[in-house]
Each structure stands twice: as C-alpha cells, then as structure tokens.
Write a protein that holds these residues in place. Sequence first.
Motif, PDB file in Angstrom:
ATOM      1  N   ALA A 103      36.199  79.577  80.134  1.00  0.00           N
ATOM      2  CA  ALA A 103      35.185  80.093  79.208  1.00  0.00           C
ATOM      3  C   ALA A 103      35.097  81.608  79.332  1.00  0.00           C
ATOM      4  O   ALA A 103      34.967  82.327  78.329  1.00  0.00           O
ATOM      5  N   MET A 104      35.182  82.117  80.570  1.00  0.00           N
ATOM      6  CA  MET A 104      35.144  83.566  80.773  1.00  0.00           C
ATOM      7  C   MET A 104      36.422  84.226  80.263  1.00  0.00           C
ATOM      8  O   MET A 104      36.389  85.344  79.741  1.00  0.00           O
ATOM      9  N   VAL A 105      37.544  83.539  80.402  1.00  0.00           N
ATOM     10  CA  VAL A 105      38.805  84.040  79.851  1.00  0.00           C
ATOM     11  C   VAL A 105      38.676  84.212  78.333  1.00  0.00           C
ATOM     12  O   VAL A 105      39.041  85.252  77.771  1.00  0.00           O
ATOM     13  N   CYS A 106      38.160  83.181  77.668  1.00  0.00           N
ATOM     14  CA  CYS A 106      38.031  83.221  76.210  1.00  0.00           C
ATOM     15  C   CYS A 106      37.078  84.331  75.767  1.00  0.00           C
ATOM     16  O   CYS A 106      37.337  85.026  74.780  1.00  0.00           O
ATOM     17  N   GLN A 107      35.983  84.504  76.498  1.00  0.00           N
ATOM     18  CA  GLN A 107      35.049  85.578  76.151  1.00  0.00           C
ATOM     19  C   GLN A 107      35.714  86.941  76.306  1.00  0.00           C
ATOM     20  O   GLN A 107      35.554  87.828  75.461  1.00  0.00           O
ATOM     21  N   ASN A 108      36.466  87.132  77.384  1.00  0.00           N
ATOM     22  CA  ASN A 108      37.187  88.390  77.569  1.00  0.00           C
ATOM     23  C   ASN A 108      38.111  88.665  76.386  1.00  0.00           C
ATOM     24  O   ASN A 108      38.207  89.794  75.894  1.00  0.00           O
ATOM     25  N   MET A 109      38.817  87.629  75.944  1.00  0.00           N
ATOM     26  CA  MET A 109      39.766  87.817  74.836  1.00  0.00           C
ATOM     27  C   MET A 109      39.048  88.187  73.546  1.00  0.00           C
ATOM     28  O   MET A 109      39.513  89.047  72.788  1.00  0.00           O
ATOM     29  N   MET A 110      37.908  87.556  73.282  1.00  0.00           N
ATOM     30  CA  MET A 110      37.177  87.869  72.058  1.00  0.00           C
ATOM     31  C   MET A 110      36.604  89.281  72.092  1.00  0.00           C
ATOM     32  O   MET A 110      36.594  89.988  71.082  1.00  0.00           O
ATOM     33  N   LEU A 111      36.140  89.709  73.252  1.00  0.00           N
ATOM     34  CA  LEU A 111      35.643  91.081  73.380  1.00  0.00           C
ATOM     35  C   LEU A 111      36.772  92.088  73.221  1.00  0.00           C
ATOM     36  O   LEU A 111      36.604  93.136  72.591  1.00  0.00           O
ATOM     37  N   ALA A 112      37.935  91.763  73.777  1.00  0.00           N
ATOM     38  CA  ALA A 112      39.085  92.655  73.624  1.00  0.00           C
ATOM     39  C   ALA A 112      39.496  92.757  72.156  1.00  0.00           C
ATOM     40  O   ALA A 112      39.827  93.843  71.671  1.00  0.00           O
ATOM     41  N   ALA A 113      39.479  91.625  71.452  1.00  0.00           N
ATOM     42  CA  ALA A 113      39.813  91.637  70.025  1.00  0.00           C
ATOM     43  C   ALA A 113      38.859  92.551  69.265  1.00  0.00           C
ATOM     44  O   ALA A 113      39.277  93.351  68.416  1.00  0.00           O
ATOM     45  N   THR A 114      37.566  92.456  69.572  1.00  0.00           N
ATOM     46  CA  THR A 114      36.572  93.314  68.925  1.00  0.00           C
ATOM     47  C   THR A 114      36.864  94.781  69.203  1.00  0.00           C
ATOM     48  O   THR A 114      36.820  95.622  68.303  1.00  0.00           O
TER      49      THR A 114
END
Length: 208
Positions: A138-149
């Motif tokens: 879940a933390m991995v996915c959040q990191n990826m979404m923040l990086a995309a932003t």
Amino acid sequence: MNPVIETIKKRRSVRSYKPDPVPRDAIEAIIDAGNWAPTGLNQQCWRFVVVEGGLFKPKLFKAALPTWVKAFDHWIESQNDSIREYLGDLFSRCLGWPSQSYEEMLRQGRDLADGMYWGAPVVIFCIGTAAHAAQECAMVCQNMMLAATALGLGSCCVGFGARVTDDEEIVEALELKEHEKIYGPIVVGYPEIVPEPPPKKPPVVKCI
C-alpha cells in the motif's frame, strides 16, 4: 507550502486520460519511487509488472469485467443515498459527464470501453510476496502515485484491476506464484480531466 505536502494535496484519482504514451524514464522514476517505500526487516517484498497497451491490456479488462459489471449492477439498484450521491458526484467530477439520472450515469460507467483502467496508457502491477505485504505494498502504491503527480502525470489505484487471477493466461504472464498477491494496480497517464478534490473530513485527533 512545503513541496512534499503540496504534492500530497495535489494528487488526484484521475479517471480520464489522454492517449499519449508515457515516456519510459517517467515510468522508471515512478517505479523507483515505489521501491523506496518502507519495508519491515528490509525485505522489500514486492515486484512490478508494467503493461503498456498492446493485446494484453484488453485481456486484463475482459478478465476483470464480470466483477466490474456485477458491482455496477448492484450500485444501479442501490437505494443507499450516500452511495448514490458519491457515485453521481464521482462520474460528473472525474469524467466531466453532463447532468443525467443516476441510473443512466451508472450504466454509462458500467459500459465504458476500457472499464476499470479508465483509458490510461500504462498499468503498473505491484505484486507482493510476503504475509505482511498488504501494508508495505500500500505504501509502495502511494509512493508511485505521488511520484506520478510530481512528474505532471495522473494516476489511480484500481482495485477492480486486480480481479484477474481466475485467468490462467494472465496468471502465467504475470508469473504469479501461490503465495503472491496483486496490489493496486496503478494506472498512469497524462490526465484529460483533473478533478476537483472532494471535501475532506476534519482529522480526528486524540492527544494522550
């Protein structure tokens, strides 16, 4: 405002994408950000599979479609006012659809050509390999979404997109083992529509 906090507040769950391809270096940067997520005992119990169009993506959609349709049929018939209000707002806010009846809007959503992938050109599967992977992935996915932003891209975590494990061809392509589970997946692309944020509840804080 602090740039990290600004990125957190700027992130949106984007459900309308341009067809433009995402540069390879951007995809690699997003995955690298995910790879820096916290992990117990430094196990890093995850791996990634990237899907970029081609013939495989329609197979993913077809495999997840029964669950997608079943959920929408349930929501169409729902008399729960809070669910109807939320979903009606979601489709108008995220897809820019004109005002129409709740039932018509949900049927239109159910019948989207790309369904749960929202037309995004990239799908990133985070695959966890340990008993406690849910918390870490879940933390991995959040990191990826923040990086995309931060890179000017849109993203969305699409739980329906993980409902593909009944298809043997997909399981083989993802190289899924018995002890592994899909988290996300995360769709990524250039946003066609960046939705306004929904209202946030005030944080509930207890200091002891």
